[in-house]
Design an enzyme around this catalytic site. Structure first.
Site, PDB file in Angstrom:
ATOM      1  N   HIS A 121       0.869  -1.184   0.000  1.00  0.00           N
ATOM      2  CA  HIS A 121       0.000   0.000   0.000  1.00  0.00           C
ATOM      3  C   HIS A 121       0.903   1.232   0.000  1.00  0.00           C
ATOM      4  O   HIS A 121       2.019   1.194   0.538  1.00  0.00           O
ATOM      5  CB  HIS A 121      -0.833  -0.049   1.283  1.00  0.00           C
ATOM      6  CG  HIS A 121      -1.903   0.982   1.412  1.00  0.00           C
ATOM      7  ND1 HIS A 121      -1.641   2.271   1.797  1.00  0.00           N
ATOM      8  CD2 HIS A 121      -3.245   0.907   1.234  1.00  0.00           C
ATOM      9  CE1 HIS A 121      -2.781   2.949   1.847  1.00  0.00           C
ATOM     10  NE2 HIS A 121      -3.771   2.146   1.518  1.00  0.00           N
ATOM     11  N   GLN A 201      -4.603  -4.851   7.267  1.00  0.00           N
ATOM     12  CA  GLN A 201      -5.621  -5.812   6.818  1.00  0.00           C
ATOM     13  C   GLN A 201      -5.542  -7.138   7.562  1.00  0.00           C
ATOM     14  O   GLN A 201      -6.325  -8.046   7.273  1.00  0.00           O
ATOM     15  CB  GLN A 201      -5.492  -6.063   5.304  1.00  0.00           C
ATOM     16  CG  GLN A 201      -5.689  -4.840   4.431  1.00  0.00           C
ATOM     17  CD  GLN A 201      -7.102  -4.265   4.510  1.00  0.00           C
ATOM     18  OE1 GLN A 201      -8.047  -4.886   5.003  1.00  0.00           O
ATOM     19  NE2 GLN A 201      -7.254  -3.033   4.037  1.00  0.00           N
ATOM     20  N   CYS A 361      -4.816   2.548  -3.548  1.00  0.00           N
ATOM     21  CA  CYS A 361      -3.534   3.039  -3.003  1.00  0.00           C
ATOM     22  C   CYS A 361      -2.400   2.070  -3.309  1.00  0.00           C
ATOM     23  O   CYS A 361      -1.484   1.884  -2.484  1.00  0.00           O
ATOM     24  CB  CYS A 361      -3.614   3.304  -1.497  1.00  0.00           C
ATOM     25  SG  CYS A 361      -4.819   4.552  -1.079  1.00  0.00           S
TER      26      CYS A 361
HETATM   27  N1  PMP Z   1      -1.890  -0.563   4.605  1.00  0.00           N
HETATM   28  C1  PMP Z   1      -2.869  -1.306   4.076  1.00  0.00           C
HETATM   29  C2  PMP Z   1      -2.561  -2.688   3.615  1.00  0.00           C
HETATM   30  C3  PMP Z   1      -4.154  -0.769   3.974  1.00  0.00           C
HETATM   31  O1  PMP Z   1      -5.131  -1.511   3.437  1.00  0.00           O
HETATM   32  C4  PMP Z   1      -4.395   0.546   4.446  1.00  0.00           C
HETATM   33  C5  PMP Z   1      -5.775   1.169   4.350  1.00  0.00           C
HETATM   34  N2  PMP Z   1      -6.375   1.093   3.092  1.00  0.00           N
HETATM   35  C6  PMP Z   1      -3.335   1.268   4.991  1.00  0.00           C
HETATM   36  C7  PMP Z   1      -2.101   0.684   5.059  1.00  0.00           C
HETATM   37  C8  PMP Z   1      -3.518   2.669   5.498  1.00  0.00           C
HETATM   38  O2  PMP Z   1      -4.388   2.707   6.593  1.00  0.00           O
HETATM   39  P1  PMP Z   1      -4.901   4.102   7.151  1.00  0.00           P
HETATM   40  O3  PMP Z   1      -5.501   4.825   5.972  1.00  0.00           O
HETATM   41  O4  PMP Z   1      -5.939   3.733   8.161  1.00  0.00           O
HETATM   42  O5  PMP Z   1      -3.741   4.814   7.725  1.00  0.00           O
END
Ligand code: PMP
Length: 407
Positions: A121, A201, A361
């Site tokens: 991500h 996740q 993302c």
């Molecule tokens: N890492 C992963 C694998 C995610 O799925 C997400 C959220 N989509 C994030 C990081 C970021 O999380 P947050 O937006 O709550 O900081």
């Protein structure tokens, strides 16, 4: 575990969207909140709120107890050795940024290596890119199998004596694949590197034991696991946290201040400058109680079974391409031939089904998969096979609708 009974505890799920009972399949982006989490936050504001730590009055000590009690609860949830290993953050993103700013910039030298996977991500990618730029370190990627699996032999071949940091997502938010983080941590340690796990996740879906994984850092977000937005956690081994510089300076995080210099509290408080996210921690504690009562092993079985059920069900629809291996948890990511995923999501919304479409993302991973975007349906403890059936039926409808429109 009875998903239909659990669903009744989530007020938001009891509604119609566009004339259909809501099917919420966007849990990987953010889960919904059970009544007891909402109530815990309301109760806190109605009875116990004040600023923490500095006050001597009754409300200040109640708020402090609630906040520090939440930290102890998180420590038990992760099987951390001490509550001092639990830093409250705004979420996974800010937790990973703390490691990349504070730990990484202090240890990295020119030519050192940061090892990632191609499925990270942006939250577990861009902070490392910036740390590499600031220090002269280089990014290296563990090769990924075409179906999205990471093989340990490829991890071993990627790590070198210059590897200082290995940072890997526990569960991919696109492929649903569960990475062997415990085995990767052992290989990282053999090279003298630290192991960082993006648990955004995994924490919602499975029992996480940071001492068993033996990771050095582990990050997750409360809002993906029935808690409120704005609260997350950085777990770090205490000897590492205590050697790290704070990233935010100000009130609460100091020990002694004079006009020209200051010293810091010990971890975790040195990383929590300013008034902390008190109500968020209270809500997260209530979410952990809820999940623990349902049972993390039960949730794990349910999420994995439902994801595989959806994988099989969608595979049977002509024109659907699925991404990632069948062995997975929590979600399915897919495309419908010739139809943009945003259009798929829009048609599904008219049927009351909430899914996500976009790059999730993970722009570099999208390019690797040869697409610009995908649709994603992600599940949680209140979803059922019936929800998957509604998804499948709506996809067939979308295909017909666009088939006619195109034809
Ligand atoms: N890492 C992963 C694998 C995610 O799925 C997400 C959220 N989509 C994030 C990081 C970021 O999380 P947050 O937006 O709550 O900081």
């Amino acid at each position: 575990m009875n998903p239909l009974e659990l669903r009744k505890q989530f007020p938001i799920l009891d509604q119609e969207v566009n004339g259909h009972p809501l099917v919420y399949l966007d849990n990987a982006a953010s889960s919904q909140k059970p009544r007891r989490v909402i109530d815990a936050i309301v109760r806190y504001y109605e009875h116990d709120h004040a600023n923490v730590h500095r006050g001597v009055h009754t409300l200040a000590s109640r708020a402090t107890d609630a906040y520090e009690g939440a930290r102890e609860k998180v420590a038990r949830f992760l099987n951390a050795a001490s509550e001092r290993e639990i830093v409250f953050t705004r979420g996974t993103t800010s937790a990973l940024n703390i490691v990349a700013r504070s730990y990484a910039r202090a240890v990295l030298r020119e030519g050192d290596e940061i090892v990632l996977t191609p499925m990270e991500h942006h939250a577990n990618l861009i902070p490392w890119q910036q740390a590499a730029k600031a220090t002269g370190a280089v990014l290296r990627y563990i090769p990924m199998q075409p179906d999205g699996r990471i093989l340990l032999e490829d991890v071993e071949a990627t790590l070198t004596d210059r590897t200082k940091i290995v940072s890997v997502t526990h569960v991919s938010n696109v492929l649903g694949v569960v990475n062997p983080v415990k085995e990767i941590a052992a290989l990282a340690h053999r090279r003298g590197a630290v192991m960082v796990v993006d648990g955004a996740q995994s924490a919602p879906h499975m029992k996480v034991d940071v001492r068993d994984i033996d990771c050095d850092f582990y990050a997750f977000s409360g809002h993906k696991m029935c808690g409120p937005t704005g609260i997350g956690v950085l777990y770090g081994k205490l000897d590492l946290l205590d050697r790290m510089e704070p990233v935010e300076y100000g009130g609460e995080m100091i020990e002694h201040v004079d006009y020209y210099d200051a010293t810091w509290k010990e971890s975790p408080w040195r990383f929590e400058g300013g008034t902390p996210i008190i109500a968020g921690a209270v809500g997260l504690a209530a979410a952990i109680d809820f999940l623990t009562e349902v049972g993390m092993d039960e949730i794990d079985r349910h999420s994995a079974a439902l994801a595989r059920y959806a994988y099989d069900r969608l595979s049977a629809i002509e024109g659907v391409t699925l991404y990632g291996p069948r062995e997975r948890t929590g979600l399915v990511t897919f495309n419908l031939d010739g139809i943009h995923p945003h259009d798929v999501a829009t048609v599904l919304d008219t049927e009351g089904i909430a899914i996500r479409a976009g790059h999730h993302c993970c722009q570099p991973l999208m390019r690797k998969l040869g697409v610009t975007a995908t649709a994603r349906a992600s599940f949680y403890l209140y979803n059922t096979e019936e929800d998957v059936e509604r998804l499948a039926a709506a996809l067939i409808k979308a295909k017909e609708f666009f088939g006619h429109a195109i034809g």
